[in-house]
Design a protein around this motif. Structure first.
Motif, short mmCIF file in Angstrom:
data_model
loop_
_atom_site.label_atom_id
_atom_site.label_comp_id
_atom_site.label_asym_id
_atom_site.label_seq_id
_atom_site.Cartn_x
_atom_site.Cartn_y
_atom_site.Cartn_z
N LEU A 171 0.86 -1.18 0.00
CA LEU A 171 0.00 0.00 0.00
C LEU A 171 0.90 1.24 0.00
CD1 LEU A 171 -2.73 1.48 0.26
CD2 LEU A 171 -2.55 1.19 2.74
N LEU A 172 0.71 2.10 -0.99
CA LEU A 172 1.47 3.35 -1.10
C LEU A 172 0.56 4.49 -0.65
CD1 LEU A 172 2.91 2.82 -4.71
CD2 LEU A 172 3.98 2.14 -2.54
N PHE A 173 0.93 5.14 0.45
CA PHE A 173 0.15 6.25 0.98
C PHE A 173 0.82 7.57 0.62
CE2 PHE A 173 -2.68 4.30 4.28
CZ PHE A 173 -3.74 5.18 4.14
N PHE A 174 0.03 8.55 0.18
CA PHE A 174 0.53 9.90 -0.08
C PHE A 174 -0.41 10.92 0.56
CE2 PHE A 174 1.94 7.35 -3.73
CZ PHE A 174 3.31 7.59 -3.69
N GLY A 175 0.18 12.01 1.03
CA GLY A 175 -0.61 13.13 1.51
C GLY A 175 -0.83 14.11 0.37
N ALA A 176 -2.07 14.51 0.15
CA ALA A 176 -2.37 15.38 -0.98
C ALA A 176 -1.71 16.76 -0.85
CB ALA A 176 -3.88 15.54 -1.12
N ALA A 177 -1.34 17.16 0.38
CA ALA A 177 -0.71 18.46 0.59
C ALA A 177 0.74 18.31 1.06
CB ALA A 177 -1.52 19.28 1.60
N ASP A 178 1.37 17.20 0.72
CA ASP A 178 2.75 16.94 1.13
C ASP A 178 3.70 17.77 0.26
OD1 ASP A 178 5.26 15.94 1.75
OD2 ASP A 178 4.62 13.85 1.79
N PRO A 179 4.44 18.75 0.84
CA PRO A 179 5.34 19.55 0.02
C PRO A 179 6.66 18.85 -0.29
CG PRO A 179 5.49 20.26 2.29
CD PRO A 179 4.43 19.18 2.25
N PHE A 180 7.00 17.81 0.48
CA PHE A 180 8.26 17.10 0.30
C PHE A 180 8.14 15.94 -0.68
CE2 PHE A 180 8.67 18.21 5.04
CZ PHE A 180 9.07 19.51 4.74
N VAL A 181 7.04 15.20 -0.57
CA VAL A 181 6.82 14.03 -1.42
C VAL A 181 5.41 14.15 -2.02
CG1 VAL A 181 6.85 11.50 -1.56
CG2 VAL A 181 8.29 12.67 0.12
N PRO A 182 5.25 14.98 -3.03
CA PRO A 182 3.92 15.13 -3.64
C PRO A 182 3.48 13.85 -4.33
CG PRO A 182 5.59 16.25 -4.94
CD PRO A 182 6.27 15.83 -3.68
N GLU A 183 2.18 13.70 -4.46
CA GLU A 183 1.64 12.48 -5.08
C GLU A 183 2.27 12.23 -6.44
OE1 GLU A 183 -2.55 10.75 -6.90
OE2 GLU A 183 -2.51 12.69 -5.88
N GLU A 184 2.32 13.25 -7.27
CA GLU A 184 2.99 13.13 -8.56
C GLU A 184 4.25 13.98 -8.55
OE1 GLU A 184 2.46 11.08 -10.86
OE2 GLU A 184 0.52 10.32 -10.23
N PRO A 185 5.37 13.42 -9.03
CA PRO A 185 5.50 12.20 -9.83
C PRO A 185 5.76 10.92 -9.03
CG PRO A 185 7.60 13.29 -9.77
CD PRO A 185 6.66 14.17 -8.97
N ASN A 186 5.74 11.00 -7.69
CA ASN A 186 6.15 9.85 -6.89
C ASN A 186 5.23 8.64 -7.07
OD1 ASN A 186 8.52 10.89 -5.21
ND2 ASN A 186 7.00 12.50 -4.95
N ARG A 187 3.93 8.90 -7.15
CA ARG A 187 2.99 7.80 -7.38
C ARG A 187 3.34 7.07 -8.68
NH1 ARG A 187 -3.51 8.13 -7.13
NH2 ARG A 187 -4.01 6.20 -8.21
N ARG A 188 3.53 7.82 -9.74
CA ARG A 188 3.82 7.20 -11.05
C ARG A 188 5.12 6.41 -11.00
NH1 ARG A 188 7.25 8.89 -14.61
NH2 ARG A 188 7.30 11.01 -13.76
N LEU A 189 6.17 6.99 -10.44
CA LEU A 189 7.47 6.31 -10.40
C LEU A 189 7.40 5.02 -9.61
CD1 LEU A 189 9.70 9.46 -9.80
CD2 LEU A 189 9.69 8.03 -11.86
N MET A 190 6.68 5.02 -8.50
CA MET A 190 6.64 3.84 -7.64
C MET A 190 5.75 2.75 -8.22
SD MET A 190 6.64 5.82 -3.95
CE MET A 190 6.96 4.38 -2.90
N THR A 191 4.61 3.13 -8.79
CA THR A 191 3.75 2.10 -9.39
C THR A 191 4.41 1.50 -10.63
OG1 THR A 191 2.53 3.82 -10.62
CG2 THR A 191 1.62 3.11 -8.50
N GLU A 192 5.13 2.32 -11.39
CA GLU A 192 5.85 1.79 -12.54
C GLU A 192 6.91 0.79 -12.10
OE1 GLU A 192 5.42 5.57 -15.67
OE2 GLU A 192 7.31 5.20 -14.61
N ALA A 193 7.59 1.07 -10.99
CA ALA A 193 8.61 0.14 -10.49
C ALA A 193 7.98 -1.18 -10.08
CB ALA A 193 9.35 0.76 -9.30
N LEU A 194 6.85 -1.13 -9.39
CA LEU A 194 6.17 -2.36 -9.01
C LEU A 194 5.73 -3.15 -10.24
CD1 LEU A 194 4.05 -0.87 -6.10
CD2 LEU A 194 5.78 -2.66 -5.84
N GLU A 195 5.22 -2.46 -11.23
CA GLU A 195 4.77 -3.13 -12.45
C GLU A 195 5.93 -3.73 -13.23
OE1 GLU A 195 2.67 0.07 -14.22
OE2 GLU A 195 0.80 -0.31 -13.12
#
Length: 243
Positions: A171-195
């Motif tokens: 499970l990959l959790f992101f905070g929508a207002a996270d200034p350090f680790v924003p959802e994008e591009p981190n979501r894309r990079l991590m899901t691509e790695a899993l795939e």
């Protein structure tokens, strides 16, 4: 939520041994996590086949490394605000967030200083010059951190390589207002790695309004953002059912 948890201070914090946290690297943190797993396995009330790892920020990278290297002992992994971007990019985002509210000139100066800190951390040279230029509290703090083993390892760690090797539910959790680790591009990079690793048993959760520590910035008690704890507990119970 009916889930037993083990939480401990980082090495060098509180009563934890192991020396200073900033003198440690990923291999040290992996050993710490393995020690925690062994402690849980020694407890008669804990089902050793259902133990998972939940890691916040850098802790998510530690959780992924442990689960990738020892898949038989880790039932699931949850990452909380863990980046898919490089350490360089993450630290520049941290610097930008620390400079929020300053003028354009001050923000650009801070960013350029941060880039030079990264070069100095890798080469071991240039710290004296940077120290002479450090003016703000943020500058001095970043300079102190940049001299450490932890920072050097952080800059060059490949966050995604261990995700590619995971086999357990994630499970990959992101905070929508996270200034350090924003959802994008981190979501894309991590899901691509899993795939890339052939993994299909993973989910992504984005918590509205939540910052890096999954708190609600608008809440007076600084508690967790609405829905965060419930979503986490529901997923863990679902992915680690009783045998």
């Amino acid at each position: 939520a009916g889930v037993a948890t083990l939480r401990c201070d980082d090495r060098g914090v509180g009563e934890s041994g192991g020396g200073s946290f900033y003198d440690s690297v990923l291999d040290d943190h992996e050993r710490d996590a393995l020690g925690a797993l062994e402690l849980l396995r020694s407890r008669p009330e804990i089902d050793g086949s259902r133990i998972g790892l939940i890691g916040h920020s850098w802790g998510g990278a530690v959780a992924a490394r442990v689960a990738a290297n020892d898949p038989e002992r880790v039932a699931f992994v949850v990452t909380l605000g863990t980046p898919g971007e490089s350490g360089d990019s993450v630290m520049l985002r941290v610097r930008d967030a620390m400079s929020a509210g300053l003028g354009d000139k001050a923000r650009e100066r801070g960013r350029m200083l941060q880039i030079r800190l990264h070069r100095a951390a890798r080469s071991g040279e240039g710290f004296d010059e940077l120290e002479a230029e450090a003016g703000s509290t943020e500058d001095r703090f970043m300079l102190q951190v940049a001299r450490t083993r932890f920072f050097r390892g952080l800059l060059d760690h490949d966050w995604l390589a261990d995700l590619e090797r995971l086999a357990c539910p994630v499970l990959l959790f992101f905070g929508a207002a996270d200034p350090f680790v924003p959802e994008e591009p981190n979501r894309r990079l991590m899901t691509e790695a899993l795939e890339r690793g052939g993994h299909s048993d993973f989910e992504v959760a984005v918590v509205p309004g939540a910052e890096h520590f999954f708190r609600d910035p608008e809440s007076s008690d600084r508690g967790f953002a609405e829905g965060f704890s419930e979503r986490l507990g529901d997923w863990v119970r679902d992915r680690a059912p009783r045998s």
